[in-house]
Every structure is written in structure tokens, then in C-alpha cells.
Design a protein around this motif. Structure first.
Motif, short mmCIF file in Angstrom:
data_model
loop_
_atom_site.label_atom_id
_atom_site.label_comp_id
_atom_site.label_asym_id
_atom_site.label_seq_id
_atom_site.Cartn_x
_atom_site.Cartn_y
_atom_site.Cartn_z
N ARG A 74 0.87 -1.05 -0.03
CA ARG A 74 -0.06 0.16 0.35
C ARG A 74 1.05 1.27 -0.06
N ALA A 75 0.33 2.32 -1.23
CA ALA A 75 1.43 3.32 -0.67
C ALA A 75 0.60 3.69 0.42
N ALA A 76 1.64 4.08 1.18
CA ALA A 76 0.68 4.54 2.98
C ALA A 76 1.58 6.29 2.78
N GLY A 77 2.86 6.79 2.27
CA GLY A 77 2.78 7.92 1.98
C GLY A 77 3.20 8.46 0.41
N VAL A 78 2.70 9.42 0.43
CA VAL A 78 3.03 9.80 -1.36
C VAL A 78 3.86 11.21 -1.10
N PRO A 79 4.72 11.58 -1.74
CA PRO A 79 5.28 13.05 -1.57
C PRO A 79 4.58 13.83 -1.30
N GLY A 80 5.77 14.60 0.11
CA GLY A 80 5.21 15.38 1.02
C GLY A 80 4.35 15.26 2.39
N ASP A 81 4.67 13.84 1.99
CA ASP A 81 3.95 13.31 3.78
C ASP A 81 4.80 13.21 4.39
N TRP A 82 4.62 13.34 5.73
CA TRP A 82 5.75 12.96 7.12
C TRP A 82 5.91 11.47 7.52
#
Length: 156
Positions: A74-82
């Protein structure tokens, strides 16, 4: 009849070119209850949103047996997420999404070396499985978008 056959064959070729099936053959999968996936290879990284299932080639994950293998996480974080990884939890933008670092000892890694608090860089994702012992970004870091094969959809 001839036109119908051409249409059916054309749609079949299109589908065979665009879609792939992914099978999780592990004894203990990292995505709860899902073993068969439809992979849309026409969906690129620009189509991925936080929470989507993504198929990718594991390159540079630090475990030779996994090198080049197809993974679905799962893409839990995408660009810019902390992303924050502690000894007990993994947080994305303040939401707890994973627990612990269960594989650290099996990978001969000091859990303290896996701790982080940083933003997902441009053209990368933070990938997570759904089980505590999933081999995911907690252990190998950010996934370059260039490794994405396509979006995945759980079938069974």
C-alpha cells in the motif's frame, strides 16, 4: 460475425497488454486476506494516491532473494507526507499505520538504525504491508516511483 470476432480479439489483446495477474504465494501474506491481484500496468506513478495498492519491482531493498521480485504494498505515504518510525509505531502525517519493527532481528538490523522522521521525497512513495511482519519501507526506505509497475486491485 467477422466484425464481432475482430472486436473480441482486439479487446482481448488490449486487456492482455494492459493487465497482469499477481499471486501472493507466501505462507503468510502481508496483505490481510488477499492472494490474487489485478495489476493495471497503464496506471503510472502519477495515478497513485495515498492508500492505493501498488505493484513494483523490489530493487535495492537489501535482501538478495527479493531483488527484482514483484511486490504489492500500500502507498501509505506520497510525496510531501511526513513519515515517523519509532521502535513501536509507524506514523504517516500523524496517523498510526503500522506497529513495531518485527523483522529487524531477522534482517540483522539494529532497530535504532530504522528510526526516522522525514518527508517523502518527490518521485517516491512510502510502502506498507498490512501485517506487523511485512517487509516494507520500514526496512528499506522510500520507493522510487521509477520502480512502479502499476496500480493493483485485490481480487481474492
Amino acid at each position: 460475425m467477422g466484425l464481432g470476432l475482430v472486436l473480441v480479439l482486439g479487446l482481448g489483446l488490449y486487456g492482455a497488454h494492459r493487465y497482469r495477474l499477481g499471486f501472493d504465494l507466501q505462507d503468510h501474506g502481508c496483505l490481510d486476506g488477499s492472494r490474487i491481484f489485478l495489476i493495471d500496468t497503464f496506471a503510472g506513478p502519477e495515478d497513485v494516491m495515498q492508500g492505493d495498492l501498488v505493484a513494483f519491482r523490489a530493487l535495492g531493498v537489501g535482501v538478495p532473494v527479493f531483488e527484482g521480485q514483484l511486490f504489492i504494498k500500500r502507498a501509505a505515504g506520497v510525496p510531501g507526507d511526513w513519515v515517523t518510525v519509532t521502535l513501536t509505531h509507524t506514523w504517516i502525517n500523524g496517523l498510526r499505520l503500522a506497529d513495531g519493527l518485527a523483522l529487524a532481528s531477522a534482517l540483522a538490523r539494529d532497530p535504532a538504525t530504522l528510526l526516522r522522521h522525514e518527508r517523502v521525497p518527490v518521485e517516491h512513495f512510502w510502502m506498507l504491508g498490512e501485517t506487523p511482519d511485512s517487509f516494507d519501507s520500514r526496512y528499506w526506505g522510500f520507493l522510487p516511483q521509477s520502480q512502479v509497475v502499476g496500480k493493483a486491485y485485490a481480487l481474492f
